[in-house]
Design a protein around this motif. Structure first.
Motif, PDB file in Angstrom:
ATOM      1  N   ALA A   1       0.897  -1.171   0.159  1.00 10.60           N
ATOM      2  CA  ALA A   1      -0.006   0.114  -0.124  1.00 10.60           C
ATOM      3  C   ALA A   1       0.828   0.935   0.055  1.00 10.60           C
TER       4      ALA A   1
ATOM      5  N   GLY B   1      -0.440   0.719  -4.957  1.00 10.65           N
ATOM      6  CA  GLY B   1      -1.349  -0.327  -4.498  1.00 10.65           C
ATOM      7  C   GLY B   1      -2.803   0.163  -3.911  1.00 10.65           C
TER       8      GLY B   1
ATOM      9  N   VAL C   1      -2.852  -6.092   1.531  1.00  9.59           N
ATOM     10  CA  VAL C   1      -1.638  -6.462   2.474  1.00  9.59           C
ATOM     11  C   VAL C   1      -0.595  -5.349   2.585  1.00  9.59           C
ATOM     12  N   GLU C   2      -0.377  -4.705   3.734  1.00 10.92           N
ATOM     13  CA  GLU C   2       0.813  -3.849   3.659  1.00 10.92           C
ATOM     14  C   GLU C   2       1.648  -4.336   5.041  1.00 10.92           C
TER      15      GLU C   2
ATOM     16  N   ARG D   1      10.372   8.836   3.524  1.00  9.47           N
ATOM     17  CA  ARG D   1      11.190   8.427   2.552  1.00  9.47           C
ATOM     18  C   ARG D   1      11.379   9.807   1.691  1.00  9.47           C
TER      19      ARG D   1
ATOM     20  N   GLY E   1       8.968   9.865  -4.518  1.00  7.38           N
ATOM     21  CA  GLY E   1       7.866  10.150  -4.799  1.00  7.38           C
ATOM     22  C   GLY E   1       6.927  11.534  -4.162  1.00  7.38           C
TER      23      GLY E   1
ATOM     24  N   HIS F   1       5.848  12.782   0.729  1.00 11.25           N
ATOM     25  CA  HIS F   1       5.510  11.648   0.158  1.00 11.25           C
ATOM     26  C   HIS F   1       4.496  10.709   1.117  1.00 11.25           C
TER      27      HIS F   1
ATOM     28  N   ARG G   1      -4.207   5.871   1.156  1.00 16.14           N
ATOM     29  CA  ARG G   1      -4.366   4.811   2.023  1.00 16.14           C
ATOM     30  C   ARG G   1      -5.989   4.873   2.690  1.00 16.14           C
TER      31      ARG G   1
ATOM     32  N   ASN H   1       3.581  -9.075   6.519  1.00 15.62           N
ATOM     33  CA  ASN H   1       4.546  -9.210   5.495  1.00 15.62           C
ATOM     34  C   ASN H   1       4.272 -10.263   4.529  1.00 15.62           C
TER      35      ASN H   1
ATOM     36  N   PHE I   1       8.928 -10.027  -5.402  1.00 18.96           N
ATOM     37  CA  PHE I   1       8.137 -11.128  -6.288  1.00 18.96           C
ATOM     38  C   PHE I   1       8.329 -10.782  -7.727  1.00 18.96           C
TER      39      PHE I   1
ATOM     40  N   TYR J   1      13.178  21.056  -5.115  1.00 17.25           N
ATOM     41  CA  TYR J   1      11.819  21.519  -5.440  1.00 17.25           C
ATOM     42  C   TYR J   1      11.350  21.778  -4.034  1.00 17.25           C
TER      43      TYR J   1
ATOM     44  N   GLY K   1       7.725   8.776 -12.018  1.00 19.35           N
ATOM     45  CA  GLY K   1       7.263   7.243 -11.392  1.00 19.35           C
ATOM     46  C   GLY K   1       5.802   7.049 -10.965  1.00 19.35           C
ATOM     47  N   MET K   2       5.596   7.990 -10.084  1.00 19.32           N
ATOM     48  CA  MET K   2       4.115   7.745  -9.491  1.00 19.32           C
ATOM     49  C   MET K   2       3.121   8.056 -10.837  1.00 19.32           C
TER      50      MET K   2
HETATM   51  C1  LIG Z   1      15.145   8.896  -5.157  1.00 18.53           C
HETATM   52  C2  LIG Z   1      14.011   8.612  -5.862  1.00 18.53           C
HETATM   53  C3  LIG Z   1      13.037   9.921  -6.038  1.00 18.53           C
HETATM   54  C4  LIG Z   1      12.014   9.870  -6.530  1.00 18.53           C
HETATM   55  N1  LIG Z   1      11.066  10.903  -6.863  1.00 18.53           N
HETATM   56  C5  LIG Z   1      10.013  10.688  -7.483  1.00 18.53           C
HETATM   57  C6  LIG Z   1       9.113  12.090  -7.712  1.00 18.53           C
HETATM   58  O1  LIG Z   1       9.366  13.079  -7.480  1.00 18.53           O
HETATM   59  N2  LIG Z   1       8.059  11.575  -8.485  1.00 18.53           N
HETATM   60  C7  LIG Z   1       7.462  10.463  -8.933  1.00 18.53           C
HETATM   61  O2  LIG Z   1       6.598  10.508  -9.403  1.00 18.53           O
HETATM   62  N3  LIG Z   1       8.238   9.545  -8.703  1.00 18.53           N
HETATM   63  C8  LIG Z   1       9.317   9.590  -7.851  1.00 18.53           C
HETATM   64  N4  LIG Z   1      10.036   8.552  -7.725  1.00 18.53           N
HETATM   65  C9  LIG Z   1       9.572   7.212  -7.998  1.00 18.53           C
HETATM   66  C10 LIG Z   1       8.278   6.768  -7.085  1.00 18.53           C
HETATM   67  O3  LIG Z   1       8.822   6.959  -5.664  1.00 18.53           O
HETATM   68  C11 LIG Z   1       7.793   5.362  -7.421  1.00 18.53           C
HETATM   69  O4  LIG Z   1       7.549   5.180  -8.778  1.00 18.53           O
HETATM   70  C12 LIG Z   1       6.771   4.953  -6.695  1.00 18.53           C
HETATM   71  O5  LIG Z   1       6.900   5.381  -5.478  1.00 18.53           O
HETATM   72  C13 LIG Z   1       6.044   3.645  -6.817  1.00 18.53           C
HETATM   73  O6  LIG Z   1       5.114   3.246  -6.270  1.00 18.53           O
HETATM   74  P1  LIG Z   1       4.858   1.803  -5.899  1.00 18.53           P
HETATM   75  O7  LIG Z   1       3.461   1.748  -5.109  1.00 18.53           O
HETATM   76  O8  LIG Z   1       4.900   0.824  -6.995  1.00 18.53           O
HETATM   77  O9  LIG Z   1       5.847   1.421  -4.641  1.00 18.53           O
HETATM   78  P2  LIG Z   1       6.061   1.973  -3.192  1.00 18.53           P
HETATM   79  O10 LIG Z   1       5.544   3.569  -3.127  1.00 18.53           O
HETATM   80  O11 LIG Z   1       7.513   1.851  -2.993  1.00 18.53           O
HETATM   81  O12 LIG Z   1       5.228   1.038  -2.176  1.00 18.53           O
HETATM   82  C14 LIG Z   1       5.480  -0.222  -2.293  1.00 18.53           C
HETATM   83  C15 LIG Z   1       4.738  -0.633  -1.070  1.00 18.53           C
HETATM   84  O13 LIG Z   1       4.954  -1.915  -0.906  1.00 18.53           O
HETATM   85  C16 LIG Z   1       5.321  -2.438   0.609  1.00 18.53           C
HETATM   86  N5  LIG Z   1       5.465  -3.923   0.691  1.00 18.53           N
HETATM   87  C17 LIG Z   1       6.714  -4.038   0.092  1.00 18.53           C
HETATM   88  N6  LIG Z   1       6.995  -5.427  -0.046  1.00 18.53           N
HETATM   89  C18 LIG Z   1       5.947  -5.923   0.844  1.00 18.53           C
HETATM   90  C19 LIG Z   1       5.669  -7.249   1.159  1.00 18.53           C
HETATM   91  N7  LIG Z   1       6.382  -8.093   0.997  1.00 18.53           N
HETATM   92  N8  LIG Z   1       4.374  -7.384   1.963  1.00 18.53           N
HETATM   93  C20 LIG Z   1       3.712  -6.350   2.464  1.00 18.53           C
HETATM   94  N9  LIG Z   1       3.803  -5.067   1.691  1.00 18.53           N
HETATM   95  C21 LIG Z   1       5.225  -4.867   1.122  1.00 18.53           C
HETATM   96  C22 LIG Z   1       6.187  -1.294   1.196  1.00 18.53           C
HETATM   97  O14 LIG Z   1       5.984  -1.377   2.528  1.00 18.53           O
HETATM   98  C23 LIG Z   1       5.352  -0.303   0.465  1.00 18.53           C
HETATM   99  O15 LIG Z   1       4.343   0.331   1.007  1.00 18.53           O
HETATM  100  C24 LIG Z   1      11.428   8.660  -6.940  1.00 18.53           C
HETATM  101  C25 LIG Z   1      12.129   7.472  -6.802  1.00 18.53           C
HETATM  102  C26 LIG Z   1      13.569   7.570  -6.244  1.00 18.53           C
HETATM  103  C27 LIG Z   1      14.219   6.373  -6.033  1.00 18.53           C
END
Ligand SMILES: Cc1cc2nc3c(=O)[nH]c(=O)nc-3n(C[C@H](O)[C@H](O)[C@H](O)COP(=O)(O)OP(=O)(O)OC[C@H]3O[C@@H](n4cnc5c(N)ncnc54)[C@H](O)[C@@H]3O)c2cc1C
Length: 492
Positions: A14, A18, A35-36, A44, A47, A143, A151, A166, A208, A253, A342-343
């Motif tokens: 989440a 998610g 599941v989070e 962090r 994002g 973020h 959420r 987890n 995964f 920024y 990324g987001m």
């Molecule tokens: C340095 C940096 C700066 C960035 N800045 C930007 C920005 O300014 N703008 C932008 O758009 N994007 C940015 N990004 C990219 C952006 O952060 C990601 O694209 C975005 O967060 C991806 O979302 P997600 O939901 O896929 O992953 P995440 O947001 O990382 O969420 C994954 C979730 O899964 C949970 N999780 C993981 N494994 C498990 C498990 N086994 N069981 C249960 N829960 C689990 C984690 O706790 C987490 O809450 C940046 C990336 C980096 C590295």
């Protein structure tokens, strides 16, 4: 729903993506478990800047209120600094973009696609102010606060069950199809949950993704070292700053009324040692910083643990091929964070996946679901390829210290300075509002040829033979920093 499964959908993670996919599918009538492993507010450096196309996708999902009441700060575009020269790249005029919003089926109701005023409109989001702006806007925020809003929206949906734990493994049947997950709770007890479709949104360090990518690993080209400035004075309010010089690019920024994020690229494929980073920040970054912002940076650098580092990873997406399993977000696809995309890609993926699955009655019908996932893979390419390739190409140009890359970087900067389409198309590509790989190709090579032309002029008649050699190297470099990535994104 199939009687032998607990849920229609299980979403792993989440973070940003998610809650978006969980909400959309729940609103479409699916029973969803999300599941989070940690539901507390994330802290962090990722994002924090959302491009206009990410905001559009949030509206289409009926989740735009996620940017409310978190002290979000609107963004108006970029200020690019190359040594002592500046170029301003504002987002485009709304009337030129002619955006059409297409609500995700079943998701938009009771005005949840309309931006609302923050409770504190003095400092926060004011609808009147946003709507009266002739240009499109992006937004920056903390973020963790944004994720907590996403959420909250998700867990308010009656069809969603939230679970803290987890996910330790995927459950498979005899045919190797995914049928659920094993979850370990905080007391280390393990329990199985089954679903018709498991969606992995477990982010950058996805446990995964090896199921899909087998041996392919994300590439790490550099790190971002992140600092937080308090009450910083920046050269151009509401603009993201990209600072280039004899160093890797620096991004800055404002993420709230008082906080400004600084992300300094650091050339390394491994986590850099602390002393090296501190030396770099003090001796290279600080002197290249705008004079008015330096006092805040000095203050930030004086604190213990003043920075955090994150790897900048790149991973091209792959078609989901495992029955019962789908990947979106960073688990599926990553790009360089320089362009803050990324987001935007992840939230658009959530909207697209919900669109393609909307009319699938039986999620256990593997043939139909895999056809839909193939459609998803194909349809997402327009936006994701543009954002991903642009991020890598711009980082290569802005980071470059070879003569060839410097020629291209100069061409890029001078190209932006020409204004008109040389600015509006690139910024529309970057903001995700012009998802056209062909237009990206056109501008990238226009930049390259403009750089070559400027180099001929610089070298003059006497230096012409040298310019020919330098330009051949620059053209070759332009091809290799762009075309293999575009090929991978579009064809794989
Ligand atoms: C340095 C940096 C700066 C960035 N800045 C930007 C920005 O300014 N703008 C932008 O758009 N994007 C940015 N990004 C990219 C952006 O952060 C990601 O694209 C975005 O967060 C991806 O979302 P997600 O939901 O896929 O992953 P995440 O947001 O990382 O969420 C994954 C979730 O899964 C949970 N999780 C993981 N494994 C498990 C498990 N086994 N069981 C249960 N829960 C689990 C984690 O706790 C987490 O809450 C940046 C990336 C980096 C590295």
């Amino acid at each position: 729903m199939s009687p032998e499964r607990d849920y229609n959908i299980i979403v792993i993670g989440a973070g940003v993506v998610g809650p978006c996919i969980a909400t959309a599918l729940a609103r479409q009538g699916r029973k969803v478990l999300i599941v989070e492993r940690d539901w507390s507010e994330p802290n962090r450096i990722v994002g924090e800047l959302m491009q206009p196309s990410g905001l559009k996708a949030l509206r289409e999902l009926g989740m735009i209120e996620a940017i409310n009441d978190i002290d979000a700060f609107y963004t108006a575009g970029y200020l690019v600094k190359n040594y002592n020269e500046d170029v301003l790249i504002p987002y485009s005029y709304k009337q030129d973009l002619k955006l059409v919003e297409e609500p995700v089926p079943g998701c938009v109701k009771d005005g949840n696609d309309k931006l609302k005023d923050d409770k504190d409109t003095e400092a926060g989001i004011s609808v009147k102010d946003w709507e009266s702006d002739e240009r499109i806007r992006g937004v920056a925020f903390h973020h963790g606060r944004f994720v907590m809003n996403l959420r909250k929206i998700a867990t308010q949906e009656p069809n969603i069950t939230k679970l803290q734990g987890n996910v330790t493994s995927l459950l498979k049947n005899d045919l190797d199809a995914c049928i659920g997950v094993e979850v370990e709770d905080d007391s280390k007890n393990r329990k199985n949950y089954t679903a018709e479709l498991v969606i992995c949104t477990d982010g950058i360090y996805s446990k995964f993704r090896k199921e899909l990518f087998l041996s392919k690993k994300p590439q790490v080209g550099s790190y971002f070292v992140g600092l937080e400035l308090q009450n910083a004075i920046v050269p151009k309010l509401h603009y993201g700053h990209v600072i280039m010089g004899d160093h890797a690019p620096i991004l800055m920024y404002q993420i709230s009324q008082t906080k400004t994020r600084v992300l300094c690229a650091y050339r390394s494929e491994k986590l850099p040692p602390k002393n090296d980073v501190l030396k770099y920040l003090n001796e290279v970054v600080l002197p290249s910083f705008p004079a008015e912002t330096q006092p805040s940076l000095i203050e930030a650098l004086s604190k213990d643990d003043c920075y955090r580092a994150m790897p900048n990873q790149y991973l091209t997406a792959k078609t989901n091929t495992i029955p019962g399993l789908a990947f979106i977000g960073d688990a599926l696809n990553m790009r360089h964070p320089l362009t803050g995309g990324g987001m935007t890609v992840g939230i658009n993926d959530a909207a697209l996946l919900a669109r393609v699955l909307y009319d699938v009655r039986d999620l256990l019908d593997d043939a139909t679901v895999s056809e839909k996932l193939a459609e998803f893979h194909y349809e997402r390419k327009k936006l994701s390829s543009v954002i991903n390739v642009l991020s890598i190409a711009l980082f290569s140009l802005f980071d470059g210290d070879s003569k060839a890359l410097l020629i291209l970087r100069r061409g890029c900067f001078a190209y932006f300075k020409r204004g008109g389409k040389c600015v509006t198309d690139p910024v529309d590509l970057l903001s995700g509002l012009l998802p056209s790989p062909m237009i990206l190709f056109h501008h990238f090579f226009s930049v390259a040829f403009y750089g070559l032309w400027l180099n001929y002029i610089d070298r003059g008649l006497i230096g012409f033979p040298l310019a020919i050699w330098e330009n051949l190297c620059a053209l070759y470099t332009a091809i290799i920093v762009f075309t293999p990535y575009l090929w991978d994104e579009l064809v794989v």
